[in-house]
Design a protein around this motif. Structure first.
Motif: not given
Length: 439
Positions: A63, A67, A70, A178
């Motif tokens: 992911f 992500r 999270q 990212e």
């Protein structure tokens, strides 16, 4: 906060055993009814941490690092909410397991993310923020938990409060970059360059992309198998990483954190003051480590940290001997001083460095999975140290047990000297090429 529970549990065992002779076995039975579920709750949390850690590598690679952050917040929020509202042991176990899952997933992802987005010149400094944040979190948890004895049901409020930082993490990561390394590994070179621009800006972007292109990102469809981590050309770095975490946990640090209140109590220091002293020593060492990480280097801090921990455990052995001989004042200085010195020197290197060093030395292709494996070693040993420490203390005595911890710390000094390379100021690509020559 679960790290303090065994200390209080142990004190309760002593109190109940002493009073049961006077008031009969009724209190003892009621204590057992409460004691074993409490141990089960703590073990469930650690079990969840192990599960979360094991799967963290696959989640981070599947992911993305952002992500994954999270996703680690989600079980923390659900688990804390469940624990805050439950009226049954089963509900508490489920809640603590979910919180533990998030706890296990978070640290390896944090180490990966900070390592991959930080410039080489300040990567150690930024990585040290993780340890400092951990120290501040522990101190905040202790402060929030103070009213528990006076206010009925305050423990539920504590669980609700713990959902706030988890929710903030999930929200804040929406605005963070990212990892360019992960994007490049996925074949998204343009996105990786855009994120480098966002992180570095200007001319460093081209250099960073050239560095990435030196390495084979591998076939995106080719998954990393566990066998690759346990033997073959990746075995050496995984062996170094797993051993560092094993030595870290076997050094005695968990015994100190779990049972520091009991040691300070035996020296006549109130538990509240003891917690403050431990917290200050931990935070002070972490701040010093942050200032020195990119100046002295990871290896130097590790060496002096483990050596200082060895000396600290020798002081604990001396304290145990003076306690037997009846020298109270000397015991106070040696035991309290040795324990604070141990926490301080641990925070200087053995605490923050492994989580920073390992993502640096692991090749890009296996980085997430290798971190997951090594962090799993951390949680397994953490569990067994907490489970067996009191039994070993009773069977072996403090002199022998602390001598074993001192021997482990000295073994760590030798291991670091022979096996750990310095990564200060080097790009991740330079480190990977040095450890796994291409061609």
């Amino acid at each position: 906060m679960y790290k303090r529970m065994p200390s209080r549990d142990h004190s309760a065992v002593v109190d109940v055993e002493e009073s049961s002779e006077q008031r009969g076995c009724g209190n003892y039975k009621s204590f057992m009814v409460a004691f074993f579920p409490a141990c089960l709750v703590v073990s469930t949390c650690l079990g969840g941490a192990l599960i979360g850690s094991l799967f963290s590598g696959w989640i981070a690679d599947g992911f993305g690092r952002r992500r994954a952050f999270q996703l680690c917040a989600l079980p923390m929020i659900i688990g804390a909410s469940t624990s805050a509202t439950t009226k049954s042991l089963a509900g508490m176990l489920i809640g603590r397991f979910l919180v533990g899952t998030g706890m296990g997933l978070g640290p390896p992802v944090a180490a990966l993310y900070v390592t991959e987005v930080s410039p080489a010149s300040v990567r150690g400094t930024y990585g040290s923020f993780i340890q400092i944040a951990t120290c501040l979190g522990l101190m905040a948890a202790l402060l929030i938990g103070i009213p528990v004895k006076e206010i009925a049901g305050w423990w539920r409020i504590c669980f609700w409060i713990s959902t706030i930082p988890a929710g903030f993490l999930a929200f804040a990561m929406m605005f963070c970059a990212e990892s360019p390394h992960w994007l490049y590994k996925q074949g998204r070179s343009a996105d990786a360059e855009a994120e480098f621009e966002r992180l570095l800006g200007g001319s460093p972007v081209k250099y960073a992309m050239v560095e990435l292109s030196k390495l084979d990102r591998g076939d995106e469809a080719d998954t990393v198998k566990l066998s690759e981590l346990l033997y073959g050309r990746h075995f050496r770095v995984v062996y170094i990483g797993a051993t560092l975490f094993a030595l870290q946990q076997l050094s005695g640090i968990n015994a100190v954190f779990y049972f520091s209140s009991s040691v300070f109590k035996s020296a006549g220091v109130p538990s509240d003051i003891a917690n403050v002293l431990i917290g200050v020593a931990n935070l002070s060492g972490s701040i010093i480590a942050m200032l020195l990480m990119d100046k002295l280097g990871r290896k130097v801090l590790l060496l002096w940290s483990f050596f200082g921990m060895t000396i600290s455990m020798v002081l604990q052995v001396a304290a145990a001997n003076t306690y037997v001989s009846g020298s109270g004042s000397l015991y106070l200085w040696l035991s309290v001083g040795g324990m604070l010195m141990f926490v301080l020197t641990f925070a200087l290197g053995a605490g923050p460095v492994p989580g920073l060093l390992l993502p640096e030395i692991f090749p890009s292709r296996i980085r997430a999975k290798a971190m997951a494996f090594c962090m799993s070693v951390h949680w397994v040993i953490n569990f067994f140290v907490g489970l067996l420490f009191l039994r070993l203390l009773e069977q072996l005595g403090p002199q022998l047990l602390y001598s074993i911890f001192a021997s482990v710390c000295m073994t760590a000094v030798i291991f670091v000297k022979k096996n750990v390379m310095e990564t200060k100021g080097k790009s991740l690509q330079e480190i990977e090429i040095a450890l796994l020559p291409q061609g």
